[in-house]
Design a protein around this motif. Sequence first.
Motif, PDB file in Angstrom:
ATOM      1  N   SER A  58       0.846  -1.235   0.031  1.00  0.00           N
ATOM      2  CA  SER A  58      -0.020  -0.028  -0.083  1.00  0.00           C
ATOM      3  C   SER A  58       0.846   1.445   0.190  1.00  0.00           C
ATOM      4  O   SER A  58       0.225   2.444  -0.400  1.00  0.00           O
ATOM      5  N   TYR A  59       2.088   1.272   0.464  1.00  0.00           N
ATOM      6  CA  TYR A  59       2.759   2.732   0.379  1.00  0.00           C
ATOM      7  C   TYR A  59       3.044   3.323  -0.847  1.00  0.00           C
ATOM      8  O   TYR A  59       2.839   4.352  -0.838  1.00  0.00           O
ATOM      9  N   ALA A  60       2.954   2.653  -1.800  1.00  0.00           N
ATOM     10  CA  ALA A  60       3.145   3.195  -2.954  1.00  0.00           C
ATOM     11  C   ALA A  60       1.966   4.005  -3.477  1.00  0.00           C
ATOM     12  O   ALA A  60       1.850   5.336  -3.708  1.00  0.00           O
ATOM     13  N   TYR A  63       1.213   7.028  -1.208  1.00  0.00           N
ATOM     14  CA  TYR A  63       1.875   8.176  -1.538  1.00  0.00           C
ATOM     15  C   TYR A  63       1.370   8.885  -2.872  1.00  0.00           C
ATOM     16  O   TYR A  63       1.337  10.002  -2.725  1.00  0.00           O
ATOM     17  N   TYR A  64       1.328   8.237  -3.857  1.00  0.00           N
ATOM     18  CA  TYR A  64       0.701   8.902  -4.934  1.00  0.00           C
ATOM     19  C   TYR A  64      -0.724   9.389  -4.938  1.00  0.00           C
ATOM     20  O   TYR A  64      -1.134  10.362  -5.711  1.00  0.00           O
ATOM     21  N   ASP A  68       0.865  10.262   1.237  1.00  0.00           N
ATOM     22  CA  ASP A  68       1.179   9.708   2.669  1.00  0.00           C
ATOM     23  C   ASP A  68       1.436   8.171   2.590  1.00  0.00           C
ATOM     24  O   ASP A  68       0.303   7.395   2.521  1.00  0.00           O
ATOM     25  N   SER A  69       2.612   7.761   2.631  1.00  0.00           N
ATOM     26  CA  SER A  69       2.877   6.433   2.318  1.00  0.00           C
ATOM     27  C   SER A  69       2.475   5.528   3.488  1.00  0.00           C
ATOM     28  O   SER A  69       2.194   4.140   3.463  1.00  0.00           O
ATOM     29  N   TYR A  70       2.303   6.147   4.654  1.00  0.00           N
ATOM     30  CA  TYR A  70       1.818   5.268   5.762  1.00  0.00           C
ATOM     31  C   TYR A  70       0.352   5.477   6.343  1.00  0.00           C
ATOM     32  O   TYR A  70      -0.034   4.918   7.217  1.00  0.00           O
ATOM     33  N   TYR A 286       2.997  -0.263  -8.226  1.00  0.00           N
ATOM     34  CA  TYR A 286       3.327   1.111  -8.618  1.00  0.00           C
ATOM     35  C   TYR A 286       1.940   1.761  -9.545  1.00  0.00           C
ATOM     36  O   TYR A 286       2.371   1.735 -10.884  1.00  0.00           O
TER      37      TYR A 286
END
Length: 401
Positions: A58-60, A63-64, A68-70, A286
């Motif tokens: 989920s982090y990508a 972020y996009y 927030d990657s977290y 991604y």
Amino acid sequence: MFKTENTVSETAAAQRGNTVLKKTKFKLFSIRSGIDMPFFCILLLLLAIGLITMFSASYAYGYYQYGDSYKFIRNQGLFAVIGIVVMLVVSFVDYHVLHKFAWPIMIFAWILLVIVLFMPAINYVHRWIQIPGLGNFQPSEIAKFALILICAHMISVNYKKMSSFVTGILPYLIILGITGLLVYKEPHISALVIMILLTGVMLFVGGVKLRWFGIVIAAIGAGLGYIILFASDVAYASNRIQAWLNPFSNATQQLIDDTWQTRQSLYAIGSGGWLGVGLGQSRQKYLWLPEPQNDFIFSIVCEELGFLGAAVIILLFALLVWRGILIALSARDKFGMLLGLGLSFQIGMQVILNICVVCNTIPNTGISLPFFSYGGTSLVILLAQMGILLSISRSSKLEKT
């Protein structure tokens, strides 16, 4: 006529069941013996692996899409802690008290299934209720548990009457019919399929005669097939069947759109090979695979951990379900046995169906992978249900170490 040994034992069991039912009027918590440690440890291991892989998947996307990657792991981690606390508390509750709450929980689930129909549509369906500060949750998750509980309650109280169609089939068909109709109106066909399977398993274990069981299953299967293939208000289901049959077809733009998620999932699985590309190294997450932290998270697991890593996770799920079934079969009464089997089979069914969807073995149905897919309220509900299994294990005859 003299009573046979089986008849005497059934009578004694019924008397013990009635005694237990009476005791629930005065007893809510029961420490009894310890919880089943093998089940508990396997569950925590799966939850830990699920959190790690959910963050990796989920982090990508976080972020996009949200900067927030977290975002997802923060929420999921919080709900995991809450869920573990709830699970441990529930494990101390004497599960017999659920006899009293079977009908209230079922009626509550029906009310939620009605309310959700008036919620704003998300992706053209009405499946989620928004809770301020907590996010969305699906009432169908509560309805699954409510069906298991009401079946366990009714069958354990009336198990001597299960051979009759009027008392052994009809009441459960009415309950399933009301629940299924509300779920169908969302529409949420995958949840409907799971509910039908769960009810069927509960009736089969509960002692329904095979001839009635076969007739009912055939009728439900035919009706469900007609709905999926021909009903206009669930036309998306028939589109998904076409996409399932032709996952790499470029015949129309609609077909390309419908098969995109499945294509990317298959690419991810194929890229993983035997050992995977490495934890955190997935390329499909991604923005190629839509919302990889949700229903298709297992394809990211296959890409990063490979066939061997995915096989280990499947083995852990199999051990969890197997241990849950052992706990249920070792319960000291029919209610505990039926309730434990229903909860164990729910986990097993969702895992099998989710993996089949990810591998394009069955059409894309939107079934989450327990303890892995993102969804805080769903995770808390699942862990609470596992707490009930741990409660059953406290008084079971199964060796717990």
